[in-house]
Design a protein around this motif. Structure first.
Motif, PDB file in Angstrom:
ATOM      1  N   ARG A   3      12.376  77.015  34.044  1.00 35.59           N
ATOM      2  CA  ARG A   3      13.560  77.827  34.304  1.00 35.59           C
ATOM      3  C   ARG A   3      14.797  76.989  34.026  1.00 35.59           C
ATOM      4  O   ARG A   3      14.907  75.866  34.498  1.00 35.59           O
ATOM      5  CB  ARG A   3      13.593  78.259  35.759  1.00 35.59           C
ATOM      6  N   THR A   4      15.705  77.527  33.246  1.00 32.65           N
ATOM      7  CA  THR A   4      16.919  76.775  32.956  1.00 32.65           C
ATOM      8  C   THR A   4      18.029  77.083  33.944  1.00 32.65           C
ATOM      9  O   THR A   4      18.872  76.246  34.200  1.00 32.65           O
ATOM     10  CB  THR A   4      17.414  77.072  31.530  1.00 32.65           C
ATOM     11  N   ASN A   5      18.027  78.283  34.484  1.00 37.73           N
ATOM     12  CA  ASN A   5      19.050  78.648  35.468  1.00 37.73           C
ATOM     13  C   ASN A   5      18.466  78.616  36.866  1.00 37.73           C
ATOM     14  O   ASN A   5      17.307  78.917  37.087  1.00 37.73           O
ATOM     15  CB  ASN A   5      19.612  80.039  35.182  1.00 37.73           C
ATOM     16  N   ILE A   6      19.293  78.267  37.810  1.00 38.10           N
ATOM     17  CA  ILE A   6      18.879  78.182  39.206  1.00 38.10           C
ATOM     18  C   ILE A   6      19.647  79.251  39.963  1.00 38.10           C
ATOM     19  O   ILE A   6      20.839  79.463  39.730  1.00 38.10           O
ATOM     20  CB  ILE A   6      19.190  76.781  39.765  1.00 38.10           C
ATOM     21  N   LYS A   7      18.942  79.915  40.862  1.00 41.50           N
ATOM     22  CA  LYS A   7      19.625  80.902  41.690  1.00 41.50           C
ATOM     23  C   LYS A   7      20.542  80.180  42.673  1.00 41.50           C
ATOM     24  O   LYS A   7      20.162  79.185  43.276  1.00 41.50           O
ATOM     25  CB  LYS A   7      18.614  81.747  42.459  1.00 41.50           C
ATOM     26  N   HIS A   8      21.725  80.683  42.820  1.00 39.50           N
ATOM     27  CA  HIS A   8      22.715  80.194  43.778  1.00 39.50           C
ATOM     28  C   HIS A   8      23.053  78.710  43.588  1.00 39.50           C
ATOM     29  O   HIS A   8      22.924  77.916  44.523  1.00 39.50           O
ATOM     30  CB  HIS A   8      22.246  80.428  45.212  1.00 39.50           C
ATOM     31  N   PRO A   9      23.504  78.302  42.400  1.00 37.42           N
ATOM     32  CA  PRO A   9      23.819  76.876  42.210  1.00 37.42           C
ATOM     33  C   PRO A   9      24.974  76.395  43.089  1.00 37.42           C
ATOM     34  O   PRO A   9      24.992  75.229  43.483  1.00 37.42           O
ATOM     35  CB  PRO A   9      24.188  76.789  40.731  1.00 37.42           C
ATOM     36  N   ILE A  10      25.891  77.282  43.442  1.00 39.45           N
ATOM     37  CA  ILE A  10      27.017  76.875  44.299  1.00 39.45           C
ATOM     38  C   ILE A  10      26.519  76.509  45.696  1.00 39.45           C
ATOM     39  O   ILE A  10      27.012  75.563  46.316  1.00 39.45           O
ATOM     40  CB  ILE A  10      28.083  77.995  44.368  1.00 39.45           C
ATOM     41  N   VAL A  11      25.524  77.243  46.178  1.00 36.58           N
ATOM     42  CA  VAL A  11      24.949  76.921  47.490  1.00 36.58           C
ATOM     43  C   VAL A  11      24.280  75.556  47.435  1.00 36.58           C
ATOM     44  O   VAL A  11      24.472  74.715  48.327  1.00 36.58           O
ATOM     45  CB  VAL A  11      23.952  78.015  47.930  1.00 36.58           C
ATOM     46  N   TRP A  12      23.502  75.321  46.382  1.00 41.18           N
ATOM     47  CA  TRP A  12      22.840  74.024  46.234  1.00 41.18           C
ATOM     48  C   TRP A  12      23.858  72.900  46.090  1.00 41.18           C
ATOM     49  O   TRP A  12      23.716  71.840  46.716  1.00 41.18           O
ATOM     50  CB  TRP A  12      21.889  74.032  45.038  1.00 41.18           C
ATOM     51  N   LEU A  13      24.907  73.126  45.293  1.00 40.81           N
ATOM     52  CA  LEU A  13      25.943  72.105  45.130  1.00 40.81           C
ATOM     53  C   LEU A  13      26.656  71.850  46.457  1.00 40.81           C
ATOM     54  O   LEU A  13      26.949  70.696  46.790  1.00 40.81           O
ATOM     55  CB  LEU A  13      26.944  72.518  44.053  1.00 40.81           C
ATOM     56  N   SER A  14      26.906  72.881  47.226  1.00 46.71           N
ATOM     57  CA  SER A  14      27.542  72.712  48.535  1.00 46.71           C
ATOM     58  C   SER A  14      26.668  71.883  49.471  1.00 46.71           C
ATOM     59  O   SER A  14      27.165  71.001  50.186  1.00 46.71           O
ATOM     60  CB  SER A  14      27.840  74.071  49.169  1.00 46.71           C
ATOM     61  N   LEU A  15      25.372  72.146  49.470  1.00 45.27           N
ATOM     62  CA  LEU A  15      24.454  71.372  50.314  1.00 45.27           C
ATOM     63  C   LEU A  15      24.382  69.909  49.864  1.00 45.27           C
ATOM     64  O   LEU A  15      24.367  69.000  50.703  1.00 45.27           O
ATOM     65  CB  LEU A  15      23.059  72.007  50.294  1.00 45.27           C
ATOM     66  N   ILE A  16      24.348  69.695  48.562  1.00 45.96           N
ATOM     67  CA  ILE A  16      24.312  68.326  48.039  1.00 45.96           C
ATOM     68  C   ILE A  16      25.597  67.591  48.386  1.00 45.96           C
ATOM     69  O   ILE A  16      25.575  66.428  48.807  1.00 45.96           O
ATOM     70  CB  ILE A  16      24.056  68.351  46.517  1.00 45.96           C
ATOM     71  N   THR A  17      26.736  68.265  48.233  1.00 43.53           N
ATOM     72  CA  THR A  17      28.016  67.646  48.566  1.00 43.53           C
ATOM     73  C   THR A  17      28.098  67.350  50.064  1.00 43.53           C
ATOM     74  O   THR A  17      28.598  66.292  50.467  1.00 43.53           O
ATOM     75  CB  THR A  17      29.175  68.553  48.121  1.00 43.53           C
ATOM     76  N   LEU A  18      27.610  68.258  50.884  1.00 46.11           N
ATOM     77  CA  LEU A  18      27.582  68.024  52.334  1.00 46.11           C
ATOM     78  C   LEU A  18      26.699  66.826  52.670  1.00 46.11           C
ATOM     79  O   LEU A  18      27.073  65.989  53.504  1.00 46.11           O
ATOM     80  CB  LEU A  18      27.095  69.280  53.057  1.00 46.11           C
ATOM     81  N   LEU A  19      25.557  66.718  52.013  1.00 47.42           N
ATOM     82  CA  LEU A  19      24.688  65.553  52.214  1.00 47.42           C
ATOM     83  C   LEU A  19      25.417  64.272  51.828  1.00 47.42           C
ATOM     84  O   LEU A  19      25.373  63.275  52.560  1.00 47.42           O
ATOM     85  CB  LEU A  19      23.401  65.708  51.390  1.00 47.42           C
ATOM     86  N   GLY A  20      26.099  64.293  50.688  1.00 47.19           N
ATOM     87  CA  GLY A  20      26.871  63.122  50.266  1.00 47.19           C
ATOM     88  C   GLY A  20      27.972  62.771  51.249  1.00 47.19           C
ATOM     89  O   GLY A  20      28.204  61.599  51.550  1.00 47.19           O
ATOM     90  N   LEU A  21      28.646  63.791  51.773  1.00 52.61           N
ATOM     91  CA  LEU A  21      29.701  63.548  52.763  1.00 52.61           C
ATOM     92  C   LEU A  21      29.122  62.950  54.037  1.00 52.61           C
ATOM     93  O   LEU A  21      29.682  61.997  54.597  1.00 52.61           O
ATOM     94  CB  LEU A  21      30.437  64.851  53.072  1.00 52.61           C
ATOM     95  N   VAL A  98      40.567  58.670  53.173  1.00 52.90           N
ATOM     96  CA  VAL A  98      41.019  59.385  51.978  1.00 52.90           C
ATOM     97  C   VAL A  98      40.157  58.988  50.785  1.00 52.90           C
ATOM     98  O   VAL A  98      39.757  59.829  49.971  1.00 52.90           O
ATOM     99  CB  VAL A  98      42.521  59.124  51.709  1.00 52.90           C
ATOM    100  N   MET A  99      39.843  57.697  50.667  1.00 51.25           N
ATOM    101  CA  MET A  99      38.952  57.237  49.591  1.00 51.25           C
ATOM    102  C   MET A  99      37.587  57.897  49.716  1.00 51.25           C
ATOM    103  O   MET A  99      36.989  58.299  48.715  1.00 51.25           O
ATOM    104  CB  MET A  99      38.803  55.715  49.641  1.00 51.25           C
ATOM    105  N   LEU A 100      37.086  58.001  50.925  1.00 48.60           N
ATOM    106  CA  LEU A 100      35.800  58.645  51.174  1.00 48.60           C
ATOM    107  C   LEU A 100      35.836  60.096  50.683  1.00 48.60           C
ATOM    108  O   LEU A 100      34.911  60.552  50.005  1.00 48.60           O
ATOM    109  CB  LEU A 100      35.495  58.574  52.663  1.00 48.60           C
ATOM    110  N   LEU A 101      36.890  60.825  50.994  1.00 43.19           N
ATOM    111  CA  LEU A 101      36.991  62.221  50.578  1.00 43.19           C
ATOM    112  C   LEU A 101      37.139  62.351  49.063  1.00 43.19           C
ATOM    113  O   LEU A 101      36.533  63.235  48.442  1.00 43.19           O
ATOM    114  CB  LEU A 101      38.147  62.901  51.303  1.00 43.19           C
ATOM    115  N   LEU A 102      37.933  61.480  48.456  1.00 39.96           N
ATOM    116  CA  LEU A 102      38.077  61.522  46.994  1.00 39.96           C
ATOM    117  C   LEU A 102      36.754  61.208  46.302  1.00 39.96           C
ATOM    118  O   LEU A 102      36.386  61.853  45.319  1.00 39.96           O
ATOM    119  CB  LEU A 102      39.150  60.526  46.535  1.00 39.96           C
ATOM    120  N   ASN A 103      36.032  60.239  46.829  1.00 48.04           N
ATOM    121  CA  ASN A 103      34.756  59.880  46.214  1.00 48.04           C
ATOM    122  C   ASN A 103      33.662  60.888  46.527  1.00 48.04           C
ATOM    123  O   ASN A 103      32.672  60.966  45.812  1.00 48.04           O
ATOM    124  CB  ASN A 103      34.353  58.465  46.608  1.00 48.04           C
ATOM    125  N   THR A 104      33.821  61.677  47.576  1.00 47.59           N
ATOM    126  CA  THR A 104      32.909  62.799  47.801  1.00 47.59           C
ATOM    127  C   THR A 104      33.181  63.895  46.778  1.00 47.59           C
ATOM    128  O   THR A 104      32.257  64.545  46.290  1.00 47.59           O
ATOM    129  CB  THR A 104      33.055  63.338  49.233  1.00 47.59           C
TER     130      THR A 104
END
Length: 184
Positions: A3-21, A98-104
């Motif tokens: 599968r080349t497309n993923i359902k709900h990529p924004i949700v996955w990106l949000s979860l990944i970004t939250l994990l990184g934060l 601020v650096m933490l937020l920019l790098n997130t």
């Protein structure tokens, strides 16, 4: 077939970004956001930002003064960055936050660039690696001048991508400006 497309990529990106934060906040609270090799530069940047705030003329120039035979003080933009970050939170820890937020935010920029190159699945994998790689997390937290380079570099590459792929792109302005701002 893959599968080349993923359902709900924004949700996955949000979860990944939250994990990184969360990982970066943990590093901030556990490590105090400072590394042993950056103390001199951070103290000097703090001193220059305070001098700038009280109006010392030498600090307001764009020229970088030497503080040892081979090292220069942080540039004027770095001083202004420190000053504005400290106004938000009151001290050097505010600069680190601020650096933490920019790098997130770099996690999102990596996704944007990688998804254009590799598709959504590749973009999410790249974002996950950026969010969880130990050195990416380590260098996302602190108040040291080179730690902001990931932010400027990712924005520069996004602007360059838009410029190369679109005729008469207005992003060409940023391709020239962001690399000049980054080391300052």
């Amino acid at each position: 077939m893959l599968r080349t497309n993923i359902k709900h990529p924004i949700v996955w990106l949000s979860l990944i970004t939250l994990l990184g934060l969360i990982l970066r906040l943990t590093a901030y609270w556990q490590g105090g956001a400072f590394a042993y090799f950056t103390f001199g530069d951070e103290i000097l940047a703090y001193d220059r930002a305070l001098d700038y705030a009280i109006g010392v003329v030498e600090v307001r120039s764009l020229r970088q003064a030497k503080f040892s035979p081979n090292s220069y003080t942080p540039g004027a933009l770095w001083t202004v960055f420190w000053l504005n970050a400290m106004r938000l939170g009151g001290g050097p820890h505010a600069v680190a936050m601020v650096m933490l937020l920019l790098n997130t935010a770099v996690i999102i920029f990596v996704y944007m660039l990688a998804s254009r190159l590799l598709g959504q699945r590749g973009g999410l994998w790249a974002a996950l690696f950026m969010a969880t790689q130990p050195w990416a997390v380590y260098y996302s937290v602190g108040a040291y001048n080179p730690e902001i380079l990931a932010f400027f570099s990712s924005l520069t590459f996004l602007a360059l991508w838009e410029t190369v792929n679109n005729d008469r792109s207005p992003h060409i302005f940023w391709v020239g400006l962001l690399p000049i701002m980054a080391p300052s």
